[in-house]
Design an enzyme around this catalytic site. Structure first.
Site, mmCIF file in Angstrom:
data_model
loop_
_atom_site.group_PDB
_atom_site.id
_atom_site.type_symbol
_atom_site.label_atom_id
_atom_site.label_comp_id
_atom_site.label_asym_id
_atom_site.label_seq_id
_atom_site.Cartn_x
_atom_site.Cartn_y
_atom_site.Cartn_z
ATOM 1 N N LYS A 9 0.819 -1.221 0.000
ATOM 2 C CA LYS A 9 0.000 0.000 0.000
ATOM 3 C C LYS A 9 0.848 1.265 0.000
ATOM 4 C CE LYS A 9 -2.281 -0.621 3.847
ATOM 5 N NZ LYS A 9 -1.718 -1.900 4.301
ATOM 6 N N ARG A 84 -9.003 1.869 9.011
ATOM 7 C CA ARG A 84 -8.604 0.518 9.395
ATOM 8 C C ARG A 84 -9.679 -0.180 10.201
ATOM 9 N NH1 ARG A 84 -2.756 1.279 9.128
ATOM 10 N NH2 ARG A 84 -1.642 -0.672 9.423
ATOM 11 N N ARG A 121 11.448 -7.053 4.526
ATOM 12 C CA ARG A 121 11.417 -5.599 4.338
ATOM 13 C C ARG A 121 12.460 -4.917 5.233
ATOM 14 N NH1 ARG A 121 5.928 -2.191 4.837
ATOM 15 N NH2 ARG A 121 5.768 -3.071 6.918
ATOM 16 N N ARG A 148 11.954 -2.860 10.323
ATOM 17 C CA ARG A 148 10.995 -2.063 11.082
ATOM 18 C C ARG A 148 10.662 -2.829 12.349
ATOM 19 N NH1 ARG A 148 5.662 0.185 7.968
ATOM 20 N NH2 ARG A 148 4.580 -0.766 9.712
ATOM 21 N N ARG A 159 -0.090 -8.271 13.725
ATOM 22 C CA ARG A 159 -0.637 -7.298 12.768
ATOM 23 C C ARG A 159 -1.559 -7.981 11.757
ATOM 24 N NH1 ARG A 159 4.357 -4.950 10.286
ATOM 25 N NH2 ARG A 159 3.061 -3.416 9.260
#
Ligand code: AMP
Length: 208
Positions: A9, A84, A121, A148, A159
C-alpha cells in the site's frame, strides 16, 4: 487504499499520489513521525505500534480530519493505512462531501506472500523510507537499513491477526459501492501500479 500489512500500500500509494499530483496521506507515517518527534500522541502510540495493535479510533479520526483540512488536500489525496476499522470508515464518509467520489481499491495478496515480504522488508534508520531491494543503504539519504520494529515475526503475526479481525471487514463495508475495485497485489510493483492506475481511472477517469 485497502489491503493487509505487506500488500504494498505504501509504495503504491506513493506512486499513485505522484502520478495524480495529490498528497499521499499515510497514518502509519504520521504516527512514526510523532513517535520520532516525541509528541504526546507519539509517546502514547509507541508501545501500541510496537505490539502490532491499533491506535484508538477517536485519535486516528482526529489526525485524519486535521490532515484532510489542509490546503494541499483540497484537490484530492491518497489515503494509506486509513480507514482501518468500520468506525474509521464511517467517520471518513462523514468527512467527505457527497460530490467527492471516494475510490476504494483493495490490494489482494495471499498470506504466504505477506509473511515473506514483511520478513525481508528493510527501512532506512535515518529517514524511515522503504529500502530499494538489492541495495545495502538507503537510496534517498544513504542511511543504514534496519528491520521495522513491528516487522519482527511475533508482531507481524499480531498485525495480520488484527488486520483479519478489524480491517478486512471493510472490504464488505465498501464492496457494493460502484466506486470499489480490487487489484491483484501478488505481482511485481510495476504491474500492480499499472492495474491500480487503471482501476482508479475506471472510476474517475484520468483527470488530475
Ligand atoms: P502502517 O505503517 O500503516 O502499517 O501502520 C503502522 C502502525 O501504526 C499500525 O500497526 C498501527 O499500530 C498504527 N496505525 C496506522 N494507521 C492506523 C489507523 N488508521 N488506525 C489505527 N492504528 C493505525
Amino acid at each position: 487504499m485497502l489491503g493487509p500489512p505487506g500488500a504494498g500500500k505504501g509504495t503504491q500509494a506513493g506512486r499513485l499520489a505522484h502520478s495524480r499530483g495529490v498528497p499521499k496521506i499515510s497514518t502509519g507515517d504520521i504516527l512514526r513521525d510523532a513517535v520520532q518527534a516525541g509528541t504526546d500522541i507519539g509517546r502514547a502510540a509507541r508501545s501500541i505500534m510496537e505490539s502490532g495493535r491499533l491506535i484508538g479510533d477517536d485519535v486516528m479520526i482526529e489526525i485524519v480530519r486535521e490532515r484532510l483540512g489542509r490546503p494541499d488536500a483540497e484537490r484530492g489525496f491518497i489515503l494509506d493505512g486509513f480507514p482501518r476499522t468500520v468506525k474509521q470508515a464511517k467517520a471518513l464518509d462523514d468527512l467527505l462531501d457527497d460530490d467527492e467520489p471516494l475510490v476504494v481499491v483493495d490490494i489482494e495478496v495471499p498470506e504466504e506472500t505477506l509473511v515473506r515480504r514483511l520478513g525481508s522488508r528493510r527501512i532506512c534508520r535515518n529517514c524511515g523510507r522503504n529500502a530499494v531491494p538489492g541495495l545495502t543503504e538507503c537510496a534517498k539519504c544513504g542511511g543504514p537499513l534496519v528491520q521495522r520494529r513491528d516487522d519482527g515475526a511475533d508482531v507481524m503475526r499480531e498485525r495480520l491477526r488484527v488486520y483479519a479481525h478489524d480491517t478486512h471487514p471493510l472490504v464488505e463495508y465498501y464492496r457494493r459501492r460502484p466506486t470499489f475495485r480490487s487489484v491483484d497485489g501478488d505481482q511485481v510493483p510495476d504491474a500492480v501500479a499499472a492495474d491500480l492506475a487503471a482501476a482508479v481511472a475506471s472510476v474517475i477517469g484520468d483527470r488530475q
